[in-house]
Design an enzyme around this catalytic site. Structure first.
Site, short mmCIF file in Angstrom:
data_model
loop_
_atom_site.label_atom_id
_atom_site.label_comp_id
_atom_site.label_asym_id
_atom_site.label_seq_id
_atom_site.Cartn_x
_atom_site.Cartn_y
_atom_site.Cartn_z
CG PHE A 188 4.12 -9.20 -6.10
CD1 PHE A 188 5.08 -9.50 -5.13
CD2 PHE A 188 3.11 -8.32 -5.77
CE1 PHE A 188 5.02 -8.92 -3.88
CE2 PHE A 188 3.04 -7.74 -4.51
CZ PHE A 188 4.01 -8.04 -3.56
CE LYS A 245 -2.45 0.27 3.64
NZ LYS A 245 -1.47 1.05 4.44
CD1 TRP A 297 9.25 -3.42 -4.39
CD2 TRP A 297 10.47 -4.11 -6.15
NE1 TRP A 297 10.44 -3.94 -3.91
CE2 TRP A 297 11.21 -4.36 -4.96
CE3 TRP A 297 11.04 -4.45 -7.37
CZ2 TRP A 297 12.46 -4.94 -4.99
CZ3 TRP A 297 12.30 -5.03 -7.39
CH2 TRP A 297 13.01 -5.26 -6.20
CB THR A 348 5.19 0.04 -2.50
OG1 THR A 348 5.93 -0.49 -1.40
CG2 THR A 348 6.06 0.02 -3.74
CE LYS A 388 3.45 -2.84 7.80
NZ LYS A 388 4.33 -1.80 7.26
NE ARG A 429 0.13 4.86 8.82
CZ ARG A 429 0.09 3.57 9.12
NH1 ARG A 429 -0.14 3.20 10.35
NH2 ARG A 429 0.28 2.65 8.21
CB ALA A 453 -4.73 1.16 10.97
CG PHE A 476 -2.98 -2.70 9.32
CD1 PHE A 476 -1.97 -3.54 8.86
CD2 PHE A 476 -2.88 -2.21 10.61
CE1 PHE A 476 -0.89 -3.90 9.67
CE2 PHE A 476 -1.82 -2.56 11.42
CZ PHE A 476 -0.82 -3.40 10.96
#
Length: 553
Positions: free
Chosen positions: A379, A69, A407, A71, A103, A92, A271, A299
């Site tokens: 991906f 998200k 990415w 990214t 994470k 954030r 979140a 999230f």
């Protein structure tokens, strides 16, 4: 293949003064913290220019497969700038808990990153440290008041505040303080919560200015007296001291993406246990400086998205013009029942089953009356057939969808996404909040469960029912609700993936956070102090003799 950190370290960042100039900030409006980051001293209320448009990036329920998200938010902001639209990003701050835990970092990935990556993930400008110190100072002052004759008659067994630490440390969830007799304080049970879950973190991200910050701090309920009356920071007369510790932390932090998009990073509430959005200050500043502001909420849409729309939006005074829901083929296959180690193989049936999760988030976000688009974060292992299943499904929902490879290609990989976002931003939006302030807490919870989660209702423990009765008597029942629940499921059971139905959310207790301005509903087994995994990410982080960091992400 280069790691995220290697990509960040081999890309030349602009001096922060150049980024500030690109954003429209004067030299007097930034306070540099080294070469590539700065505090921003900017008052949005003193600038008459019209606000830009706001783009909220949210996602399906996260899985260990990753959704990207942040990214996508970074890549979209870079892509919008490539179109010539003046764009800023508002995110954030990462917490050290996830960075050192499971994470990892929170600055995007690949060629869609915010830099300086190491500094942002580790210390940035010290905001988390200031919050940790302020929270612990406040609790120390509460304990000292009890020890020094207890003039406010605070019941030691009913102190609500916990000390904070920006580390995942399960050992500190439940502690006993004051052991060793009278010289060491009053014996009482307490605990620690992670800094991101502290009320001061919530207050910092919701305060509109320094005056509002102190007023909110003064409203914090630290506990109850022996005759069940709430005690606030204002009664302790220490609000000024705590505000002084947070004065500089209130200012947003300016950094940049790899594509040199000006980025404000500020505040880091999770979140799943807090409101999950960056600060009001950062978002309002960006809206005054840019034509388009891309921001994200933590999230999935059931947590950060809902809280952004129902808690932050009324305070911000502006609703999003577009909502972007991020999904990945990998995560959707996990929601369809595929194990993480089997995600590289094409699996159309599992992917189709997992689309139910995306469908629920589309339904819930459309409910707010704001244009919604879907971003499929690509991906390398995604097949053309799988991508077509997702895009065809979204088309049936009568929404625009774009596949983005941010990415691998940064902003260049999100040009289609930028195009449909710009188009959606021209469409009319009639924002409709999920509930009215006059609704009861149970009515608000029921709306969240039925509309956002797709469940049937809510159940309360006897303790939670007693608390709501007390809150009603104290005049707190009109406050918004922050649901603290697992991020992995629409329900409060992390094992129920995709889109479970006919379930109820179980609220075990409420925590009043009057300074922040909401009531927290603790559900399931959610904890405000996470633990570390068996093999924490910290095991991979190294520093060579030159000071170069490796293994951060």
């Amino acid at each position: 293949m280069k790691s995220d950190l290697e990509i960040a370290q081999t890309t030349e960042a602009w001096p922060i003064e150049h980024i500030a100039q690109k954003a429209g900030l004067t030299a007097a409006e930034i306070i540099p913290y080294g070469r590539h980051k700065a505090k921003v001293d900017f008052d949005p209320d003193q600038h008459s220019q019209e606000n830009g448009q706001l783009i909220l990036v949210t996602s399906i329920n996260p899985t260990p497969a990753g959704e990207g998200k942040s990214t996508v938010a970074v890549g979209l902001a870079d892509a919008l700038n490539l179109t010539g639209a003046k764009t800023m990003l508002a995110l954030r701050e990462p917490s050290l808990g996830p960075v050192m835990g499971m994470k990892g970092g929170a600055t995007g990935g690949g060629y869609a990153q915010v830099v300086p990556m190491e500094e942002i993930n580790l210390h940035l400008t010290g905001d988390f440290h200031a919050l940790t110190v302020a929270q612990n100072t406040l609790v120390a002052l509460v304990d000292n008041s009890i020890y020094q004759g207890n003039p406010l008659q605070i019941d030691p067994s009913q102190v609500l505040l916990k000390r904070a630490l920006d580390v995942n440390d399960r050992q500190l969830r439940d502690i006993v303080t004051g052991v060793g007799g009278h010289p060491n304080g009053v014996l009482r049970e307490s605990g620690f919560e992670i800094t991101a879950a502290s009320e001061l973190m919530a207050i910092l991200t919701l305060a509109t200015d320094l005056t509002d910050l102190q007023e909110r701090i003064d409203r914090i309920v630290v506990g109850y007296t022996y005759d069940q009356q709430p005690v606030t920071v204002a009664q302790l007369q220490v609000g000024g001291a705590i505000t002084a510790l947070l004065k500089d932390a209130l200012q947003p932090n300016l950094v940049q993406t790899l594509g040199h998009t000006p980025t404000l990073i500020h505040g880091g509430p999770f979140a799943n246990i807090a409101q999950g959005t960056n600060s009001i200050q950062a978002t309002r500043t960006a809206l005054k400086l840019a034509d388009y502001v891309v921001t994200e909420a933590g999230f999935g849409a059931d947590l950060g998205g809902e809280k952004f729309l129902d808690v932050k939006t009324p305070l911000l005074g502006q609703h999003p013009n577009v909502i972007v829901i991020v999904a990945t083929v990998r995560a959707l296959k996990m929601h369809g029942g595929v194990a993480k180690n089997n995600l590289t193989a094409e699996n159309i049936p599992a992917l189709t089953a997992g689309l139910a999760n995306l469908e629920q988030h589309i339904f819930s976000m459309k409910r707010y009356g704001v244009p919604v688009v879907v971003a499929v974060n690509q991906f390398a292992t995604d097949t053309d057939a799988e991508l077509k299943v997702v895009t065809d499904f979204v088309a049936v929902q009568q929404l625009k969808v774009a596949v983005a490879d941010v990415w691998g290609h940064g902003g260049q990989g999100a040009t289609d996404l930028a195009r449909i976002v710009l188009q959606a931003a021209t469409e009319p939006a009639e924002f409709q909040p999920l509930y009215l302030p006059t609704a009861t807490p149970v009515e608000k919870l029921t709306q969240i469960v039925q509309v956002i989660y797709g469940g049937s209702g809510v159940t309360l423990t006897a303790k939670a029912k007693r608390q709501l009765q007390t809150f009603q008597e104290l005049g707190w029942a009109q406050l918004p609700i922050i649901v603290a629940k697992t991020q992995y499921s629409l329900s409060d059971d992390p094992k129920k993936l995709a889109a479970p139905t006919d379930f109820k959310i179980h609220v075990r207790e409420f925590v009043p956070k009057l300074g922040a301005g909401f009531l927290v509903a603790l559900t399931g087994k959610i904890l405000t102090m996470p633990g570390l995994p068996k093999h924490p990410a910290a095991e991979q982080i190294k520093v060579d003799s030159t000071g170069k960091i490796t293994g951060l992400f």
